[in-house]
Design a protein around this motif. Sequence first.
Motif, PDB file in Angstrom:
ATOM      1  N   GLN A  90       0.777  -1.463  -0.146  1.00 13.00           N
ATOM      2  CA  GLN A  90      -0.030  -0.074   0.054  1.00 13.00           C
ATOM      3  C   GLN A  90       0.819   1.100   0.121  1.00 13.00           C
ATOM      4  OE1 GLN A  90      -3.386   0.310  -0.274  1.00 13.00           O
ATOM      5  NE2 GLN A  90      -3.919  -1.570  -0.294  1.00 13.00           N
ATOM      6  N   GLY A  91       1.873   1.198   0.864  1.00 13.29           N
ATOM      7  CA  GLY A  91       2.858   2.583   0.839  1.00 13.29           C
ATOM      8  C   GLY A  91       3.628   2.637  -0.645  1.00 13.29           C
ATOM      9  N   LEU A  92       4.113   1.503  -1.257  1.00 13.30           N
ATOM     10  CA  LEU A  92       4.680   1.503  -2.681  1.00 13.30           C
ATOM     11  C   LEU A  92       3.371   2.085  -3.528  1.00 13.30           C
ATOM     12  CD1 LEU A  92       6.514  -1.909  -2.721  1.00 13.30           C
ATOM     13  CD2 LEU A  92       7.486   0.391  -2.809  1.00 13.30           C
ATOM     14  N   ALA A  93       2.070   1.713  -3.502  1.00 16.18           N
ATOM     15  CA  ALA A  93       1.193   1.961  -4.433  1.00 16.18           C
ATOM     16  C   ALA A  93       1.007   3.840  -4.507  1.00 16.18           C
ATOM     17  CB  ALA A  93      -0.212   1.628  -4.119  1.00 16.18           C
ATOM     18  N   ARG A  94       1.169   4.307  -3.274  1.00 15.09           N
ATOM     19  CA  ARG A  94       1.099   5.700  -2.993  1.00 15.09           C
ATOM     20  C   ARG A  94       2.612   6.450  -3.510  1.00 15.09           C
ATOM     21  NH1 ARG A  94      -2.209   3.365  -0.041  1.00 15.09           N
ATOM     22  NH2 ARG A  94      -3.998   4.324   0.583  1.00 15.09           N
ATOM     23  N   ILE A  95       3.640   5.790  -3.235  1.00 13.96           N
ATOM     24  CA  ILE A  95       4.952   6.325  -3.857  1.00 13.96           C
ATOM     25  C   ILE A  95       4.845   6.252  -5.303  1.00 13.96           C
ATOM     26  CG2 ILE A  95       7.406   5.907  -4.222  1.00 13.96           C
ATOM     27  CD1 ILE A  95       7.202   4.742  -1.339  1.00 13.96           C
ATOM     28  N   ARG A  96       4.505   5.295  -5.991  1.00 15.84           N
ATOM     29  CA  ARG A  96       4.111   5.082  -7.678  1.00 15.84           C
ATOM     30  C   ARG A  96       3.391   6.235  -8.117  1.00 15.84           C
ATOM     31  NH1 ARG A  96       3.335  -1.330  -6.888  1.00 15.84           N
ATOM     32  NH2 ARG A  96       5.727  -1.830  -6.565  1.00 15.84           N
ATOM     33  N   ALA A  97       2.013   6.582  -7.175  1.00 16.53           N
ATOM     34  CA  ALA A  97       1.219   7.607  -7.682  1.00 16.53           C
ATOM     35  C   ALA A  97       1.764   8.820  -7.446  1.00 16.53           C
ATOM     36  CB  ALA A  97      -0.032   7.361  -7.076  1.00 16.53           C
ATOM     37  N   GLY A  98       3.071   9.268  -6.921  1.00 18.60           N
ATOM     38  CA  GLY A  98       3.480  10.308  -6.626  1.00 18.60           C
ATOM     39  C   GLY A  98       2.967  11.193  -5.294  1.00 18.60           C
ATOM     40  N   ARG A  99       2.389  10.163  -4.465  1.00 21.22           N
ATOM     41  CA  ARG A  99       1.561  10.468  -3.282  1.00 21.22           C
ATOM     42  C   ARG A  99       2.610  10.201  -2.027  1.00 21.22           C
ATOM     43  NH1 ARG A  99      -3.716   7.705  -3.782  1.00 21.22           N
ATOM     44  NH2 ARG A  99      -3.968   8.271  -1.582  1.00 21.22           N
ATOM     45  N   CYS A 100       3.656  10.648  -2.027  1.00 24.76           N
ATOM     46  CA  CYS A 100       4.426  10.590  -0.758  1.00 24.76           C
ATOM     47  C   CYS A 100       5.196  11.711  -0.462  1.00 24.76           C
ATOM     48  CB  CYS A 100       5.814   9.590  -1.230  1.00 24.76           C
ATOM     49  SG  CYS A 100       6.609   9.952  -2.846  1.00 24.76           S
ATOM     50  N   CYS A 101       5.849  11.803   0.560  1.00 24.25           N
ATOM     51  CA  CYS A 101       6.393  12.938   1.047  1.00 24.25           C
ATOM     52  C   CYS A 101       7.775  13.326   0.235  1.00 24.25           C
ATOM     53  CB  CYS A 101       7.047  12.725   2.696  1.00 24.25           C
ATOM     54  SG  CYS A 101       8.487  11.930   2.784  1.00 24.25           S
ATOM     55  N   PRO A 102       7.980  14.684   0.116  1.00 22.53           N
ATOM     56  CA  PRO A 102       8.866  15.172  -0.672  1.00 22.53           C
ATOM     57  C   PRO A 102      10.187  14.434  -0.783  1.00 22.53           C
ATOM     58  CG  PRO A 102       7.542  16.921  -0.073  1.00 22.53           C
ATOM     59  CD  PRO A 102       7.120  15.713   0.780  1.00 22.53           C
ATOM     60  N   LEU A 103      10.747  14.086   0.346  1.00 17.96           N
ATOM     61  CA  LEU A 103      12.237  13.598   0.565  1.00 17.96           C
ATOM     62  C   LEU A 103      12.163  12.225  -0.130  1.00 17.96           C
ATOM     63  CD1 LEU A 103      15.025  14.114   1.813  1.00 17.96           C
ATOM     64  CD2 LEU A 103      14.214  12.847   3.816  1.00 17.96           C
ATOM     65  N   ILE A 104      11.289  11.513   0.292  1.00 17.95           N
ATOM     66  CA  ILE A 104      11.262  10.095  -0.309  1.00 17.95           C
ATOM     67  C   ILE A 104      11.349  10.290  -1.986  1.00 17.95           C
ATOM     68  CG2 ILE A 104       9.978   7.896  -0.937  1.00 17.95           C
ATOM     69  CD1 ILE A 104       8.778   7.968   1.968  1.00 17.95           C
ATOM     70  N   ARG A 105      10.434  11.232  -2.280  1.00 18.66           N
ATOM     71  CA  ARG A 105      10.135  11.258  -4.086  1.00 18.66           C
ATOM     72  C   ARG A 105      11.624  11.571  -4.514  1.00 18.66           C
ATOM     73  NH1 ARG A 105       6.803  15.385  -4.232  1.00 18.66           N
ATOM     74  NH2 ARG A 105       8.645  16.950  -4.255  1.00 18.66           N
ATOM     75  N   GLU A 106      12.301  12.805  -3.913  1.00 17.39           N
ATOM     76  CA  GLU A 106      13.620  13.539  -4.379  1.00 17.39           C
ATOM     77  C   GLU A 106      14.796  12.552  -4.381  1.00 17.39           C
ATOM     78  OE1 GLU A 106      15.134  16.602  -6.088  1.00 17.39           O
ATOM     79  OE2 GLU A 106      13.178  16.534  -5.360  1.00 17.39           O
ATOM     80  N   ILE A 107      14.822  11.626  -3.413  1.00 16.82           N
ATOM     81  CA  ILE A 107      15.761  10.546  -3.399  1.00 16.82           C
ATOM     82  C   ILE A 107      15.689   9.539  -4.311  1.00 16.82           C
ATOM     83  CG2 ILE A 107      16.955   8.698  -1.912  1.00 16.82           C
ATOM     84  CD1 ILE A 107      16.243  10.335   0.651  1.00 16.82           C
ATOM     85  N   LEU A 108      14.374   9.052  -4.435  1.00 17.90           N
ATOM     86  CA  LEU A 108      14.311   8.214  -5.519  1.00 17.90           C
ATOM     87  C   LEU A 108      14.575   8.833  -7.068  1.00 17.90           C
ATOM     88  CD1 LEU A 108      11.012   6.753  -4.364  1.00 17.90           C
ATOM     89  CD2 LEU A 108      13.207   5.368  -4.774  1.00 17.90           C
TER      90      LEU A 108
END
Length: 571
Positions: free
Chosen positions: A245-263
Motif C-alpha cells: 500500500q505504501g509503494l502504491a502511493r509512492i508510485r502515484a507520486g503521493r509520498c513525502c517530498p524527501l522520499i520522492r526526491e531521493i528516488l
Amino acid sequence: MVRAPVPGPSTLQLPGVPPLLQRIYAHRGVTSADQLDYSLTALIPPGKLGGSVEAAELIHQVMADNGRILIVADFDADGATSCALAVRSLLAMGATQVNYMVPNRFSDGYGLTAEIAEKALTLQPDLVITVDNGISSLAGVALLRKRGVAVLVTDHHLAGPRLPDANVIVNPNSPDERFPSKHLAGVGVVFYVMMALRARLREQGWFPARGLMEPNLADYLDLVALGTVADVVQLDYNNRILVQQGLARIRAGRCCPLIREILVRSGRALARVAASDLGFVVAPRLNAAGRLDDMSVGIAALLSDSDSRAAETADLLDRLNRERKQIEQEMKEQALEYLDSLELDEQLPYGLCVYQEGWHQGVIGILASRVKDRYQRPVIAFADADGETLKGSARSIDGLHIRDTLESIAVARPELLSKFGGHAMAAGLTLDKSCYPEFCRCFNEAVETELKGRSLTGKLLSDGGLKASELSLGMAEQLSRAGPWGQGFREPLFDDRFEIVRQRVVGERHAKMTLRRGDFADHLEAIAFNQVDALPEKTGVSIQAAYRLSVNEFRGARTLQLMIEYFQVIE
C-alpha cells in the motif's frame, strides 16, 4: 546452490496467474489467493494489538487537556519514519503541542536513557511516547514517571526479564502478547496506535466537534513502507499489505517530498518503484544521517512538505552516504585482513568479534553485516565509545537468535556486559574495553554450542530454472509487480547453465557479461556486482549461475538483464 522443492500441480491454483508465478508463491508458503489480497481491509484490526486501545485513551486524554506530547525516537530509518508518522498523524488529528527528540548516536546512546529523560524534562512534556525503542528503558521511564510525566512505550524489540513501568506498552513481542504478526517494525506499531487513536476520537465525536476533517492515515503509508523495508523485518502477510500500500502511493507520486526526491535523483522512475528501491536506495541515505551526523536532519525533512528542503536534504544525505561507503570499505578491508589471517591458521571462530581503534561507531552495524555475509557466521563489530567502553553491533545467521545468545552470556557472566538489546538477527551491546578478550571467548563458545555440527557455508535457495519463453522483459516486469519481495518473502531467484560470449569489467569490481543458452535464440545481457574475481580467463566457457530477472533502463529503452547473484565456471 539449493533448489526449493517443486510443488505439486495441485499445491496452488490461482486463475490468471502464470505457472511460474504460482510455483514461486507456493515456494513461499502461499496457500490461497486470499494471501495475495493486499487491500487495507485485509489488515489485522488495530484492536487486536495489545495495549493499542489503552494507548489511544491515554493520548486522547492528553490531547483533550491540550497537553504537550514529546516523541522520543531511535536514530535509524525505522525510528525516523516512526517519528515522522507519529508527529504527522497527531497534528492531523488535532494535537496542538507535539514535539520530538532523537538521541544522538555518539553522545547520547540508544533509547530513552535516564540522560535523555532529563533532557526531555526540560521541554515539560505531559506525555512521552517512545517509537522504535523503550522496551528496555527501565531507568528513563522510571525517572519520567517519578516526575509526573505519563509514558507510552511503542516498540517491537524483544523485552528483557523486566518491563519498564510505563503507563502503557504497545509491543507485538511483549510477553504473552497474542498479536498474530510478530514482525511489525517500529513504524508499523506506531501506525497501529494511530489507527486505534483515530477510532477512539471518531467514537468520541472529536473531529466534528472541533471542525476537523478526519485524516486518512493511509496517506502516511509511504513512511510505513520505508521503515518496514529499511528495518529488514520479515514481510509476513500483514507487513506485505503495509509495504504494498505504501509503494502504491509512492508510485502515484503521493509520498513525502524527501522520499520522492531521493528516488528521482537516483534514477528511479516513481511509477515502477519496488521494495528493493526503498531498501537499497532510500534507506541507506536516510540512515547515513544517523550514522555520520544527526538523524534529526532526516526527520525534519520527512516532516516537511517543501520541495526545496527535500532537494537540499537529499543532496546532504547522498553526500553522507558516499562518505559512509568510503569509511565502510576501509573498515571492511581491515576486518577481512585480520579474519583471513585467522582462517589461514585454521582458527576461525564460530562467532566472530572484530575491533580496531579508530573504527566509526555509526558504521559497525553495516560492517558486521558485510562480514557475516562473507563468512556465514554470527558477527559482532565493535568501536570505541570512549576510552574505556566499547559499543558493539551484532548480526546473526539463520538458526541463531543473537539477542538470546547475548542474554545467555549475560546470565552466565554478568560482569562482561554493561547492556544489550535487540532481536533474532540483530542486536546492540556495550562492554568495558578490558572485558573484550574474555567476551570474545564466551561469545565463540556460546555460538559453537548452538551451531556445532552445522555447515557454515552460504546457500542460495533457487526457484529452479526458467523456460526459454519465461526469459523475457515481460516476465521480469510481472515478477517485479508481483511482490513486495523482501526478508521472509524472498525475491525470485533462478539458476541455469549459460555460455559466456563476451565479458568485461565495469566500475572496477563488476562483471558485465553477454550470455548464450542453447534453447534461447537471442543473447542475454547480465551483470554480476562485485564478482570480477570469478570471471574466467577467456570466453566460450560454461557457467552455472543463480540470477534474478531485472529490467535495465538506458536512455529511455527498457531491456531484459540478468542480475547474477553468484556464478561458477563449469569444468
